[in-house]
Enzyme design. Structure first.
Site, PDB file in Angstrom:
ATOM      1  N   PHE A  49       0.737  -1.194   0.046  1.00  0.00           N
ATOM      2  CA  PHE A  49       0.021  -0.134   0.069  1.00  0.00           C
ATOM      3  C   PHE A  49       1.011   1.229   0.043  1.00  0.00           C
ATOM      4  O   PHE A  49       0.419   2.371  -0.509  1.00  0.00           O
ATOM      5  CB  PHE A  49      -1.001  -0.010   1.114  1.00  0.00           C
ATOM      6  CG  PHE A  49      -0.461   0.313   2.493  1.00  0.00           C
ATOM      7  CD1 PHE A  49      -0.440   1.788   2.936  1.00  0.00           C
ATOM      8  CD2 PHE A  49       0.445  -0.525   3.237  1.00  0.00           C
ATOM      9  CE1 PHE A  49       0.060   2.173   4.222  1.00  0.00           C
ATOM     10  CE2 PHE A  49       0.811   0.085   4.391  1.00  0.00           C
ATOM     11  CZ  PHE A  49       0.742   1.373   5.007  1.00  0.00           C
ATOM     12  N   LYS A  50       1.886   1.262   0.511  1.00  0.00           N
ATOM     13  CA  LYS A  50       2.956   2.333   0.732  1.00  0.00           C
ATOM     14  C   LYS A  50       3.167   2.941  -0.938  1.00  0.00           C
ATOM     15  O   LYS A  50       3.492   4.262  -1.107  1.00  0.00           O
ATOM     16  CB  LYS A  50       4.291   1.997   1.151  1.00  0.00           C
ATOM     17  CG  LYS A  50       4.212   1.231   2.197  1.00  0.00           C
ATOM     18  CD  LYS A  50       3.748   1.968   3.470  1.00  0.00           C
ATOM     19  CE  LYS A  50       3.605   1.263   5.094  1.00  0.00           C
ATOM     20  NZ  LYS A  50       4.730   0.839   5.713  1.00  0.00           N
TER      21      LYS A  50
END
Length: 502
Positions: A118-119
């Site tokens: 998700f980063k």
């Protein structure tokens, strides 16, 4: 969103570009704006907007000194063809709700980017924002990004900043406390402006040392003499946090388009979290008008956030556990400071006092009325290692959907907590591809689990009919380019050496 200042002091104030470039305030606080929520998103218009349009709109509100053209260019560079889905963060319905009440549940897949975590959503954006801060006035000042990672931030930041003009990046990770795939993602990274180093300690040790590096005036002066300034890619940087707000609105837009909710219906979000940045973005979205019934913190065995939300005492003086969800193996959740600021109506003195207690004593306790206000917005739960494995297996059995250990913490918690009153749908944020942790996932599914991650990927593919992302499957055999390791007290010198090579 106007001018930014530290959570610990209302002066001085900076533009959003200056706040992004600096990363962290001089007093150690995090940058906030008192105009959060002054402008709100028009919810009924969401179904007609794709991800890129939403990103331009949300970020235009939160970062107002970037021009529309600047943001449009950043958004196109960050999300135009770089993610597996045109939705960027697609919403997937679960066949069977994790909860007994049967409230419809969905998974928001945040892992379709270049590093399968998700980063990427934020760290594909941050370098583009940083490049347009334009603070050097043509002086040739260079930026050294310094970040500590519990597993995923490091590679996502490296992928974003490698080769970026005028920038270098130094990533520290806790040696031996990330998955083999995560480690290889970082240590095989190419780029002449890249430095990657293991730290003999845990993530909290590394993160605390990075904060000390930013506060080291002597180091800053020596770097300025070389034409280098420090900034951060962790979610302590507001430029990293803001892009994450977008996918909460994107999730709601997808629910509206699917007819799963009507405008104004409240949705509950369950977020696996360690450093509190991902769930804080949801809090920002709620303040900007998103109908959110509750934000649920899902923790692993390092459940310091759950204890805080249950009793109001934040205490990092506790055992540290290495778990199958390493990106959540954190005892000092930095972004909680921003939430404390907003929940206390901007009481800088209170926040500064709480953070001083955390630094000096390792703990603080918030006033009862403040805790009550926080609990109006946040719920919590946690999963031990057996419960994580059981959640992976149950999600597969019930939905034929494979989740990683971090997402499994959230899946377990959704099964334990009844929805908040008025909740029309529940959304579980899935923060990483299961193929970043193939042995843990395969073991949870009862598969024969080879000791090698890449062999385990093949077993998982065959058993589930899914495919490992190419960027993970092809890591095997790549040359390791970064083998450095230092003690915690050697990190500042390592940064200085890396800066000298810019």
């Amino acid at each position: 969103m106007g001018l930014f200042h530290s959570t610990r002091s209302s002066a001085p104030t900076l533009s959003s570009k200056e706040a992004i470039r600096r990363g962290i305030a001089a007093d150690g606080g995090l940058f906030v704006s008192d105009e959060l929520g002054a402008r709100r998103i028009d919810i009924p218009t969401l179904p007609g907007k794709g991800y890129l349009e939403l990103a331009r709109e949300v970020m235009g509100i939160l970062l107002p000194d970037f021009t529309a053209d600047e943001l449009a260019a950043c958004v196109e560079e960050a999300y135009g063809g770089t993610f597996a889905s045109d939705e960027v963060t697609p919403l997937v319905p679960l066949t069977r709700s994790p909860g007994a009440d049967g409230t419809p549940a969905y998974v928001l897949e945040l892992f379709g980017g270049p590093t399968s975590a998700f980063k990427d959503v934020a760290l594909q954006m941050l370098p583009r924002l940083m490049a347009r801060t334009g603070a050097d006035g043509g002086s040739g000042e260079r930026i050294m990004i310094v970040t500590a990672t519990s597993g995923d931030t490091g590679k996502a930041a490296l992928a974003g900043f490698a080769g970026a003009p005028g920038c270098g990046i130094t990533v520290f990770y806790p040696e031996g406390k990330v998955s083999r795939v995560q480690e290889l993602q970082m240590t095989t990274q190419e780029g002449s402006n890249v430095a990657v180093c293991g730290v003999r300690g845990n993530f909290d040790d590394a993160q605390s040392a990075v904060k000390r590096i930013f506060a080291d005036e002597g180091l800053a002066e020596r770097l300025r003499a070389q034409g280098v300034v420090l900034s951060s890619a962790n979610s302590i940087n507001v430029g990293r946090l803001v892009p994450q707000v977008v996918y909460y609105f994107a999730a709601y837009a997808q629910l509206l388009r699917a007819g799963a909710v009507e405008p104004g219906d409240e949705v509950e979000f369950c977020v696996p979290t360690g450093n509190f940045g991902d769930i804080l973005a949801g809090y920002y979205a709620k303040r900007m008008g998103l109908p959110v019934s509750r934000l649920i913190v899902a923790s692993d065995r390092n459940n310091v956030l759950c204890d805080f939300l249950d009793g109001g005492t934040y205490d990092r003086n506790r055992p540290f556990y290495t778990t199958s969800s390493p990106s959540m193996d954190i005892l000092v959740s930095s972004n909680l400071e921003r939430m404390l600021y907003y929940a206390s109506d901007g009481d800088c003195d209170l926040v500064a006092d709480l953070m001083a207690h955390l630094a000096d004593e390792g703990a603080y306790k918030v006033p009862a009325e403040l805790l009550a206000r926080i609990r109006e917005d946040f719920g919590c739960g946690w999963a031990d290692e057996d419960q994580v494995a059981a959640a992976i297996r149950r999600c597969w059995d019930d939905n034929r959907y494979v989740i990683d250990p971090h997402t499994a913490c959230g899946y377990h918690v959704l099964g334990e907590l009844a929805p908040a009153p008025g909740t029309a749908a529940r959304v579980l944020l899935s923060t990483a591809s299961p193929y970043k942790f193939p042995r843990a996932v395969a073991g949870a599914l009862g598969l024969f689990c080879p000791p090698d991650d890449f062999a385990a990927m093949k077993v998982l593919e065959k058993a589930t009919g899914t495919r490992a992302p190419k960027q993970l499957a092809t890591l095997e055999g790549r040359p390791v380019l970064h083998g450095d390791a230092v003690d915690v007290d050697g990190m500042a010198a390592y940064v200085e050496a890396a800066a000298s090579r810019l």
